[in-house]
Design an enzyme around this catalytic site. Sequence first.
Site, PDB file in Angstrom:
ATOM      1  N   HIS A 156      16.859  -6.097 -52.894  1.00 34.75           N
ATOM      2  CA  HIS A 156      17.844  -6.364 -51.547  1.00 34.75           C
ATOM      3  C   HIS A 156      16.407  -6.607 -50.619  1.00 34.75           C
ATOM      4  O   HIS A 156      16.814  -6.374 -49.488  1.00 34.75           O
ATOM      5  CB  HIS A 156      17.960  -4.474 -52.338  1.00 34.75           C
ATOM      6  CG  HIS A 156      18.344  -4.403 -53.343  1.00 34.75           C
ATOM      7  ND1 HIS A 156      19.570  -4.396 -53.324  1.00 34.75           N
ATOM      8  CD2 HIS A 156      17.712  -3.473 -54.214  1.00 34.75           C
ATOM      9  CE1 HIS A 156      19.975  -3.996 -54.273  1.00 34.75           C
ATOM     10  NE2 HIS A 156      18.536  -3.363 -55.100  1.00 34.75           N
ATOM     11  N   SER A 277       9.924 -28.491 -31.853  1.00 32.55           N
ATOM     12  CA  SER A 277      11.087 -28.157 -30.716  1.00 32.55           C
ATOM     13  C   SER A 277      10.462 -28.903 -29.185  1.00 32.55           C
ATOM     14  O   SER A 277       9.229 -28.928 -28.929  1.00 32.55           O
ATOM     15  CB  SER A 277      10.930 -26.556 -30.186  1.00 32.55           C
ATOM     16  OG  SER A 277      11.607 -26.046 -29.291  1.00 32.55           O
ATOM     17  N   LYS A 283       6.392 -23.718 -31.342  1.00 35.66           N
ATOM     18  CA  LYS A 283       7.545 -24.019 -32.588  1.00 35.66           C
ATOM     19  C   LYS A 283       6.846 -24.403 -34.037  1.00 35.66           C
ATOM     20  O   LYS A 283       6.484 -25.840 -33.345  1.00 35.66           O
ATOM     21  CB  LYS A 283       8.673 -24.332 -32.387  1.00 35.66           C
ATOM     22  CG  LYS A 283       9.775 -22.829 -31.783  1.00 35.66           C
ATOM     23  CD  LYS A 283      10.128 -22.518 -32.360  1.00 35.66           C
ATOM     24  CE  LYS A 283      11.120 -21.220 -31.826  1.00 35.66           C
ATOM     25  NZ  LYS A 283      12.059 -20.746 -32.502  1.00 35.66           N
ATOM     26  N   GLU A 290      14.997 -26.102 -44.339  1.00 35.70           N
ATOM     27  CA  GLU A 290      16.143 -25.493 -44.028  1.00 35.70           C
ATOM     28  C   GLU A 290      16.764 -27.385 -44.281  1.00 35.70           C
ATOM     29  O   GLU A 290      18.364 -26.470 -44.785  1.00 35.70           O
ATOM     30  CB  GLU A 290      15.904 -26.041 -42.516  1.00 35.70           C
ATOM     31  CG  GLU A 290      15.349 -24.132 -42.319  1.00 35.70           C
ATOM     32  CD  GLU A 290      15.446 -24.028 -41.050  1.00 35.70           C
ATOM     33  OE1 GLU A 290      15.736 -24.834 -39.847  1.00 35.70           O
ATOM     34  OE2 GLU A 290      14.406 -23.192 -40.365  1.00 35.70           O
TER      35      GLU A 290
END
Length: 458
Positions: A156, A277, A283, A290
């Site tokens: 979980h 970024s 970043k 992704e």
Amino acid sequence: MAQLWGGRFTKETDKAVYDFNASIRFDQRLLDADIKGSVAHVNMLCAVGIITEDEKTAIIRGLEGILSDTRSGKLEITDDYEDVHSFVEANLIDRIGDAGKKMHTGRSRNDQVALDMRLYTRDDITAMKGNLISLLNVILSIIENNKDTYMPGFTHLQKAQPVTLAHHFSSYFEMFRRDHDRLCDIFDRMNYCPLGAGALAGTTYPLDREMVAKELDFKGATASSMDSVSDRDYLIEYLSALSIIMMHLSRLSEEIIIWNSNEYRFVNIDDSFATGSSIMPQKKNPDIAELTRGKTGRVYGDLMSLLTVMKGIPLAYNKDMQEDKEAAFDAMDTVADCVFIFARMLETMTFNNDVMKKSAMNGFTNATDAADYLVGKGVPFRDAHGIIGQIVVYCDKNSKSIEDCSLDELRKISDKFDEDIYPAISLETCVEKRLTKGGPSKQAIEEFIKGAKEYLRR
Ligand code: ARG
């Protein structure tokens, strides 16, 4: 517009219809397969006496010329041709004249494209298997190097029990090993040659289908001509297997994205495999993971396209089936890219062992072991579960972990605790006492590694 079927028509095909119908834009990647299949067909036509030795030699030379000229760029595949089959035949006739017109004897584009697609898919499966083996090797080395890299195991997405990074990655080894097995199964099932099925009903020529099958390394010729020209099951199976590979990659992507987050900091993605970024200078984004997660949707879409294209098609060949190609090629390309780049990203990724270990040591990952300790002292498991539950509440209130409690504090809740509770719930004990097959202990992981190496040696 070079067409193979002008004879019964009195009008030119409308240009828009021609373009709508044409597949050369995407089926030109079947060129090698098409020529390989034609060479086998022509060898057989000669062996059974349908064409002469000279005609065969001329045709094969012509086909080889087409292949080398397109490879060198001397001959261009343009949309003057309806499909790759028309391109090859028209060029062959240009090159060698009348003998070229005999190549298509006893053949239809229906069994021809069925063969081409199988040859192409077979090669793709072989390459995909190679990609998966590389990925499995990378995962295996992560396992071998991290037998005592402790980390929390989750259920979980909550800390559950401590494991090791090796153990965590053994799951992914298993997933991709099953994927590899699936590809082997599909290869075996599809490895039959459809050529000789003709348009749908075979042919009156005395073709030797088994000879063609043998020359092209198939296990044999397919058994039903109507099925042979209209079967795309093997593609659907392959795209299903590719979808499962993507599902596995996507799960691993998700973990890497979480582990790379500022909150977790379990991993460092190598600078060469991350992106920045345009506005936020700090970043470093896990774009590979992704994108892989995103491309999973695309591959599922390809599978759904194919399933849907095939669902309403009466026997035998129908032009709907031309729609198999773009979806299939897209899935093959996408998955090959993802598996390849993913293996390299994993290879260069480093792990923050201290952060993972610290994380494994809090969040009560040793609560089960504390309960098991009480069981060892004669407390029934359900009661032990309740006692440790009370201790967890106490620790939570006082911001400490179980092993931070003094013996007095523990004994206030149960008099069964002794000094030996501390070594019994240490991180090392929690992991190393889990000796069951498939478990996280070093001993169990060594067994796993042995099995994994045997698999990769096959
Ligand atoms: N381009 C077609 C395909 O991909 C080849 C077979 C065409 N056959 C036909 N009878 N029109 O399916």
